[in-house]
Design a protein around this motif. Structure first.
Motif, PDB file in Angstrom:
ATOM      1  N   PHE A   1       3.622 -13.612  20.470  1.00 28.56           N
ATOM      2  CA  PHE A   1       5.004 -13.671  20.261  1.00 28.56           C
ATOM      3  C   PHE A   1       5.668 -12.844  19.116  1.00 28.56           C
ATOM      4  CE2 PHE A   1       4.492 -18.597  21.268  1.00 28.56           C
ATOM      5  CZ  PHE A   1       4.753 -18.267  22.754  1.00 28.56           C
ATOM      6  N   ASN A   2       6.867 -12.388  19.332  1.00 31.36           N
ATOM      7  CA  ASN A   2       7.570 -11.755  17.972  1.00 31.36           C
ATOM      8  C   ASN A   2       8.230 -12.894  17.301  1.00 31.36           C
ATOM      9  OD1 ASN A   2       9.990 -12.705  19.356  1.00 31.36           O
ATOM     10  ND2 ASN A   2      10.251 -10.741  20.564  1.00 31.36           N
ATOM     11  N   THR A   3       9.043 -12.651  16.238  1.00 33.83           N
ATOM     12  CA  THR A   3       9.615 -13.561  15.327  1.00 33.83           C
ATOM     13  C   THR A   3      10.264 -14.486  15.931  1.00 33.83           C
ATOM     14  OG1 THR A   3       9.270 -11.816  13.469  1.00 33.83           O
ATOM     15  CG2 THR A   3      10.677 -13.597  13.147  1.00 33.83           C
TER      16      THR A   3
ATOM     17  N   PRO B   1      11.470  -7.605   9.859  1.00 33.58           N
ATOM     18  CA  PRO B   1       9.972  -7.037   9.772  1.00 33.58           C
ATOM     19  C   PRO B   1       8.853  -8.143   9.541  1.00 33.58           C
ATOM     20  CG  PRO B   1      11.312  -6.559   7.798  1.00 33.58           C
ATOM     21  CD  PRO B   1      12.414  -7.229   8.786  1.00 33.58           C
ATOM     22  N   ASP B   2       7.935  -7.815  10.184  1.00 36.15           N
ATOM     23  CA  ASP B   2       6.752  -8.916  10.251  1.00 36.15           C
ATOM     24  C   ASP B   2       5.875  -8.461   8.705  1.00 36.15           C
ATOM     25  OD1 ASP B   2       6.585 -10.560  12.782  1.00 36.15           O
ATOM     26  OD2 ASP B   2       7.224  -8.487  13.159  1.00 36.15           O
ATOM     27  N   LEU B   3       6.025  -6.830   8.674  1.00 34.85           N
ATOM     28  CA  LEU B   3       5.340  -6.422   7.491  1.00 34.85           C
ATOM     29  C   LEU B   3       5.844  -5.495   6.607  1.00 34.85           C
ATOM     30  CD1 LEU B   3       2.714  -5.271   9.924  1.00 34.85           C
ATOM     31  CD2 LEU B   3       1.945  -7.103   8.348  1.00 34.85           C
ATOM     32  N   ILE B   4       5.567  -5.327   5.495  1.00 37.19           N
ATOM     33  CA  ILE B   4       6.216  -4.406   4.749  1.00 37.19           C
ATOM     34  C   ILE B   4       5.300  -3.565   3.992  1.00 37.19           C
ATOM     35  CG2 ILE B   4       7.691  -4.372   2.374  1.00 37.19           C
ATOM     36  CD1 ILE B   4       8.905  -6.922   3.198  1.00 37.19           C
ATOM     37  N   ALA B   5       5.294  -2.256   4.126  1.00 32.86           N
ATOM     38  CA  ALA B   5       4.301  -1.418   3.677  1.00 32.86           C
ATOM     39  C   ALA B   5       5.072  -0.778   2.290  1.00 32.86           C
ATOM     40  CB  ALA B   5       3.738  -0.318   4.522  1.00 32.86           C
ATOM     41  N   LYS B   6       4.451  -0.730   1.206  1.00 35.38           N
ATOM     42  CA  LYS B   6       4.950  -0.051  -0.106  1.00 35.38           C
ATOM     43  C   LYS B   6       3.893   0.660  -0.489  1.00 35.38           C
ATOM     44  CE  LYS B   6       8.142  -3.781  -1.364  1.00 35.38           C
ATOM     45  NZ  LYS B   6       8.363  -4.845  -2.332  1.00 35.38           N
ATOM     46  N   LYS B   7       4.303   1.951  -0.946  1.00 32.78           N
ATOM     47  CA  LYS B   7       3.187   2.710  -1.638  1.00 32.78           C
ATOM     48  C   LYS B   7       3.018   2.514  -3.179  1.00 32.78           C
ATOM     49  CE  LYS B   7       1.931   7.956  -1.742  1.00 32.78           C
ATOM     50  NZ  LYS B   7       2.116   9.111  -1.266  1.00 32.78           N
ATOM     51  N   VAL B   8       1.787   2.055  -3.517  1.00 38.54           N
ATOM     52  CA  VAL B   8       1.659   2.016  -4.886  1.00 38.54           C
ATOM     53  C   VAL B   8       0.549   3.118  -5.433  1.00 38.54           C
ATOM     54  CG1 VAL B   8       0.621   0.056  -6.440  1.00 38.54           C
ATOM     55  CG2 VAL B   8       1.949  -0.585  -4.287  1.00 38.54           C
ATOM     56  N   GLY B   9       0.957   3.822  -5.993  1.00 41.70           N
ATOM     57  CA  GLY B   9       0.129   4.827  -6.555  1.00 41.70           C
ATOM     58  C   GLY B   9      -0.221   5.861  -5.359  1.00 41.70           C
ATOM     59  N   ASP B  10      -1.407   6.114  -5.082  1.00 38.78           N
ATOM     60  CA  ASP B  10      -1.934   6.961  -3.733  1.00 38.78           C
ATOM     61  C   ASP B  10      -2.030   6.176  -2.596  1.00 38.78           C
ATOM     62  OD1 ASP B  10      -1.471   9.190  -5.464  1.00 38.78           O
ATOM     63  OD2 ASP B  10      -3.448   9.373  -6.046  1.00 38.78           O
TER      64      ASP B  10
ATOM     65  N   ASN C   1       5.764 -10.496   5.364  1.00 40.57           N
ATOM     66  CA  ASN C   1       7.126 -10.888   5.121  1.00 40.57           C
ATOM     67  C   ASN C   1       7.252 -12.385   5.265  1.00 40.57           C
ATOM     68  OD1 ASN C   1       9.821 -11.278   4.738  1.00 40.57           O
ATOM     69  ND2 ASN C   1      10.468 -10.124   6.376  1.00 40.57           N
ATOM     70  N   ASP C   2       7.297 -12.962   4.141  1.00 41.00           N
ATOM     71  CA  ASP C   2       7.342 -14.541   4.489  1.00 41.00           C
ATOM     72  C   ASP C   2       8.332 -15.131   5.526  1.00 41.00           C
ATOM     73  OD1 ASP C   2       5.102 -14.670   2.628  1.00 41.00           O
ATOM     74  OD2 ASP C   2       6.476 -14.873   0.891  1.00 41.00           O
ATOM     75  N   GLU C   3       9.595 -14.243   5.407  1.00 39.24           N
ATOM     76  CA  GLU C   3      10.619 -14.669   6.433  1.00 39.24           C
ATOM     77  C   GLU C   3      10.043 -14.624   7.970  1.00 39.24           C
ATOM     78  OE1 GLU C   3      14.238 -12.582   5.787  1.00 39.24           O
ATOM     79  OE2 GLU C   3      14.276 -13.098   3.515  1.00 39.24           O
TER      80      GLU C   3
ATOM     81  N   PRO D   1       8.723   3.158   3.655  1.00 42.00           N
ATOM     82  CA  PRO D   1       9.586   3.946   3.021  1.00 42.00           C
ATOM     83  C   PRO D   1      10.140   5.043   4.126  1.00 42.00           C
ATOM     84  CG  PRO D   1       7.531   3.837   1.823  1.00 42.00           C
ATOM     85  CD  PRO D   1       7.167   3.223   3.079  1.00 42.00           C
ATOM     86  N   ARG D   2       9.689   5.093   5.199  1.00 43.77           N
ATOM     87  CA  ARG D   2      10.364   5.927   6.305  1.00 43.77           C
ATOM     88  C   ARG D   2      11.270   5.182   7.117  1.00 43.77           C
ATOM     89  NH1 ARG D   2       9.587  11.011   4.735  1.00 43.77           N
ATOM     90  NH2 ARG D   2       7.500  11.263   3.801  1.00 43.77           N
ATOM     91  N   GLY D   3      11.428   3.885   7.014  1.00 45.49           N
ATOM     92  CA  GLY D   3      12.234   3.172   7.693  1.00 45.49           C
ATOM     93  C   GLY D   3      11.543   1.784   8.326  1.00 45.49           C
ATOM     94  N   ILE D   4      12.131   1.260   9.508  1.00 47.28           N
ATOM     95  CA  ILE D   4      11.775   0.178  10.282  1.00 47.28           C
ATOM     96  C   ILE D   4      11.218   0.423  11.477  1.00 47.28           C
ATOM     97  CG2 ILE D   4      12.146  -2.296  11.161  1.00 47.28           C
ATOM     98  CD1 ILE D   4      13.935  -2.564   8.805  1.00 47.28           C
ATOM     99  N   PHE D   5      10.045   0.317  11.960  1.00 48.16           N
ATOM    100  CA  PHE D   5       9.188   0.962  13.104  1.00 48.16           C
ATOM    101  C   PHE D   5       8.792  -0.471  13.940  1.00 48.16           C
ATOM    102  CE2 PHE D   5       9.580   4.637  10.416  1.00 48.16           C
ATOM    103  CZ  PHE D   5      10.208   5.310  11.040  1.00 48.16           C
TER     104      PHE D   5
END
Length: 477
Positions: free
Chosen positions: A30-32, A274-283, A290-292, A394-398
């Motif tokens: 299922f999608n969201t 978005p189901d997921l959020i990817a953030k760059k922390v350091g390297d 995503n709780d929503e 950081p590159r957008g939503i895919f």
């Protein structure tokens, strides 16, 4: 050959699709939006399942406010919890997931009114045209013909019936229908109620005061030549220079070929959560859910009390046990879905690390099998996981399946994604000399020089997929 009946014992292995397994597979794919609809159905059919509407911050405040002041009272509550058969039932089966617990949400003062709670409506094209019609004519016959014409327009604002067909349907003269049609063609949006594209563009030029004989001849006799960039043929027919034809074409490009598309026509917009959020922390890249996008559920505390006070009623106990078991499976399946999506996303980031660091040109080929082997699940599970699931980075939503694509190999044997090749092709075309555009073979030669093994047919295919015209149609004078 001997025929007869006999009893034999044999040992076999086969996969049995239990209802719980089928449910878990359904929830995974299922999608969201589909998951939200499914959860709503479960909430209606299973009274022991309910939403967790508590915010994390408020949860901490409520728990603190409910904390017993007396240590003896706290100890007594702990004993009561231990004696609670339903809690023991849930805990023994591993269903007591604290991420889905909640307090009772029974206060209206906690509700927050927002603009999102109110429905909005948008004006449709027929409504917009009928509003104008009522101000330009009081004639009943005119309004009758006008209503028929307006309601017969397609979603782009073009006529779908001829004047003769409308006149026959309304049992009136064609002159009257033609007169009303010409009246509607003066309405906003410009170009509406046209019979074809050429007439639509001419109406817009006329309203701007720019209609000339050259424009009229261009749009009525040479529209196909214009679409194929045969400017020399048009110039010869009109007796003007190719540069003048090019300027006319450039101006025509800013006109609206589909005047009706700015109106809603009852088409609701679709939003991506978005189901997921990817953030760059350091390297490194950190992936969070995503709780929503994940419904937060719990087993109802009310039915815990009902089971506790049922006095050993067998029917009540059996019913609640079945319902709680079903609710627990829904919660467990959603949690498993969340974990699977998380694992697949982390694997994708590992394989496509250069894309996340440097951009689309560094997207590599990736197969479902590679991710399946890395995560330790089946390819079909990966396929269900990536379909309809989106990741914000950081590159957008895919969409997750965006990262799985075929492509070509470079000279070192490494796979280069088709999306990456498209980026290279677009960059080359954006920088080309407009008077001498790059042919497909020339693009092949340039990419081959950069180490890509690609054919002319593949370049033409990718160019068509991006909506880029051939070199002969891109040429400017």
């Amino acid at each position: 050959m001997k025929l007869g009946y006999e009893l034999t014992i044999e040992q076999t292995q086969k996969l049995v699709m239990t209802p719980e397994l089928i449910q878990a597979i359904k929830i995974l794919q299922f999608n969201t939006q589909e998951l939200d609809f499914y959860v709503e159905e479960q909430l209606l059919s299973n009274p022991t399942l309910e939403y967790d509407v508590r915010a994390d911050k408020k949860s901490g405040e409520d728990m603190a406010s409910r904390e017993p002041e007396d240590k003896n009272e706290m100890a007594e509550r702990a004993k009561e919890t231990e004696r609670d058969p339903l809690r023991e039932y849930i805990k023994e089966r591993g269903y007591d997931d604290i991420s889905y617990r909640q307090h009772e949400y029974d206060s209206d003062k906690d509700r927050v009114d927002s603009l999102e709670r109110y429905a909005t409506t948008e004006v449709t094209l027929p409504e917009h045209l009928m509003f104008q019609l009522q101000f330009v004519s009081n004639n009943r016959a005119c309004r009758r013909i006008g209503r028929y014409i307006i309601e017969s327009l397609d979603e782009n604002g073009y006529m779908t019936s001829t004047v003769e067909e409308i006149a026959k349907a309304l049992n009136t003269k064609t002159e009257y229908v033609d007169k009303v049609k010409n009246l509607i063609q003066t309405f906003d949006p410009a170009g509406v109620c046209a019979e074809d594209l050429g007439r639509c563009l001419l109406i817009q030029l006329e309203q701007k005061g720019l209609k000339t004989e050259a424009y009229e001849k261009l749009l009525t006799e040479h529209l196909n030549d214009l679409a194929n960039n045969r400017l020399g043929v048009i110039a010869k027919a009109l007796g003007i220079s190719p540069t003048q034809v090019q300027d006319m074409r450039d101006f025509i490009k800013i006109l609206e070929p589909r005047p009706g598309r700015e109106f809603s026509d009852n088409v609701s917009p679709r939003y991506i959560i978005p189901d997921l959020i990817a953030k760059k922390v350091g390297d490194e890249y950190e992936v969070i859910i995503n709780d929503e996008s994940v419904p937060r559920l719990r087993i109802s505390s009310y039915y815990e009390k009902v089971l506790r006070e049922s006095g050993g009623d067998e029917q009540v106990s059996k019913y609640l046990t079945e319902r709680i078991n079903a609710a627990a499976w829904v919660i467990k399946s959603i949690e498993q879905r969340k974990q699977t999506i998380m694992n697949v996303a982390k694997s994708i980031i590992k394989f496509q690390r250069e894309f996340f660091d440097y951009g689309e040109k560094y997207l590599r080929t990736l197969t479902l099998k590679e991710v399946a082997d890395d995560v330790g699940i089946h390819e079909s599970t990966v396929s269900r996981t990536v379909n309809g699931k989106y990741m914000e980075c950081p590159r957008g939503i895919f969409e997750l399946k965006y990262f799985f694509s075929a492509g070509v190999e470079d000279v070192s044997g490494h796979g280069i994604s088709s999306n990456s090749i498209k980026t290279y092709i677009k960059e080359l075309i954006d920088k080309e000399d407009e008077k001498s555009p790059l042919s497909d073979q020339k693009i092949v030669d340039i990419l081959t020089g950069r180490g890509f093994n690609i054919s002319r047919r593949t370049v033409a295919k990718y160019r068509d997929e991006m909506g880029i015209l051939s070199s002969s149609k891109r040429r400017r004078y």
